[in-house]
Design an enzyme around this catalytic site. Sequence first.
Site, mmCIF file in Angstrom:
data_model
loop_
_atom_site.group_PDB
_atom_site.id
_atom_site.type_symbol
_atom_site.label_atom_id
_atom_site.label_comp_id
_atom_site.label_asym_id
_atom_site.label_seq_id
_atom_site.Cartn_x
_atom_site.Cartn_y
_atom_site.Cartn_z
ATOM 1 N N HIS A 90 0.828 -1.205 0.000
ATOM 2 C CA HIS A 90 0.000 0.000 0.000
ATOM 3 C C HIS A 90 0.863 1.256 0.000
ATOM 4 C CE1 HIS A 90 -3.390 2.650 1.288
ATOM 5 N NE2 HIS A 90 -3.999 1.878 0.414
ATOM 6 N N HIS A 111 -5.065 5.870 -5.872
ATOM 7 C CA HIS A 111 -6.246 6.542 -5.313
ATOM 8 C C HIS A 111 -6.616 7.725 -6.209
ATOM 9 C CE1 HIS A 111 -4.267 4.527 -1.956
ATOM 10 N NE2 HIS A 111 -5.486 4.248 -1.568
ATOM 11 N N HIS A 120 -7.552 -2.157 -5.230
ATOM 12 C CA HIS A 120 -7.773 -2.723 -3.897
ATOM 13 C C HIS A 120 -8.419 -4.105 -3.968
ATOM 14 C CE1 HIS A 120 -6.980 1.526 -2.941
ATOM 15 N NE2 HIS A 120 -6.507 1.062 -1.808
ATOM 16 N N HIS A 242 -15.184 5.682 2.597
ATOM 17 C CA HIS A 242 -13.846 5.095 2.641
ATOM 18 C C HIS A 242 -12.824 5.956 3.411
ATOM 19 C CE1 HIS A 242 -9.724 4.930 0.921
ATOM 20 N NE2 HIS A 242 -9.835 3.694 1.357
ATOM 21 N N HIS A 246 -11.102 5.489 7.410
ATOM 22 C CA HIS A 246 -9.660 5.506 7.697
ATOM 23 C C HIS A 246 -9.334 6.499 8.818
ATOM 24 C CE1 HIS A 246 -7.458 2.931 4.883
ATOM 25 N NE2 HIS A 246 -8.386 3.209 3.981
ATOM 26 N N PHE A 263 -1.873 6.798 4.064
ATOM 27 C CA PHE A 263 -1.598 5.703 3.130
ATOM 28 C C PHE A 263 -0.439 4.791 3.524
ATOM 29 C CE2 PHE A 263 -3.361 8.549 -0.491
ATOM 30 C CZ PHE A 263 -4.630 8.035 -0.329
ATOM 31 N N HIS A 276 -11.550 -2.609 3.623
ATOM 32 C CA HIS A 276 -11.547 -2.666 2.160
ATOM 33 C C HIS A 276 -12.422 -3.773 1.592
ATOM 34 C CE1 HIS A 276 -9.513 0.633 0.334
ATOM 35 N NE2 HIS A 276 -8.887 0.745 1.489
#
Length: 345
Positions: A90, A111, A120, A242, A246, A263, A276
């Site tokens: 990632h 992204h 993903h 999403h 996070h 990230f 995910h």
Amino acid sequence: APVPPPDFSTCSTASLPDGSQVPFSCCPPLPKDLTNIPTYKLPNVSKVKIRPAAHNVTQEYITKYNTAIQKMKSLDKDDPLSFIQQANIHCAYCNSGYKELGFPGVPLQVHFSWLFFPFHRWYLYFFERILGSLIGDDTFALPFWNYDSQVGMQFPSLYNDVNSSLYDPNRNQNHFPPNVIDLGFTTIDLDASDQQKINNNLTMMYRQMLTNAPCPQLFFGNPIRGGEQPIRGMGTIENVPHNSVHRWVGNPNNKFRENMGTFYSAARDPIFYAHHANVDRMWTIWKTLGGNRRDFNDRDWLDSAFLFYDENRTLVKVTVQDCINNEKLGYKYENVPIPWKNYKP
Ligand code: C2O
């Protein structure tokens, strides 16, 4: 042109959101031969695996999952199947560790564009197969965090046992059960009752899946083509829930809300993969919602490619085309109620 796979040979130190460098290397171990990377052949599916809702799993399942992650964590740190190398995937793909193959001036970023969902999906696909192979169980399927339903709107307890390999101390301590998640979380906790938060969450889900996502571009994000500079524009779900989930999980006392809040470190928290899985589940559900809700048929999307190590430590090339049907990848999601479908604002 499609987005080419990363150029592994020029992988470099990744950068942090403030422009400084990540203080370690996120680059993967290199295979002996980088010039002949085979294209991945989807194995025949004899039985479709079911990814379960995290709040529904049995003790037996938790034990198995815990053992699998523990085994992954105890592999050598230079083994591409080890937990840290899996987490670094990632970092390398998202913090400018890679350049696009053939475009040395273009950082690869998965992204903020239509690459978000397919990248993903493949990432979880291999992660899940590696876990299965470590415990000798090819029916093993990752759980999904069902936060789009009232029953899943708290931090899933299986990740919250300090003695488990699924635990991560770098989380927001104020967001443990019975705290109810805010799917639109920015950085400030809502001053609202649990019932208000639940209603807000369901309304937000309806908006992101239906009202604001009537066509592929709004759902998946804007196109990015080979050689174009990244950050083209997010789809509805990538933004909310999403990104909010996070931030809600990450530890606010760390500079970038590590682990989940940024990230480079997000995938070091085992909850990342359940988060995910639910994002991926939204892709499968969205396509059943009617109207123009379908995959792109643009060749540049379908032919875009990524590289991953499979469970045999072979570096393989995969394309978007080969992942658009999750059942062909051998899994589907436990059928649970979808309450937000009736939350038209
Ligand atoms: Cu690659 Cu949830 O981000």
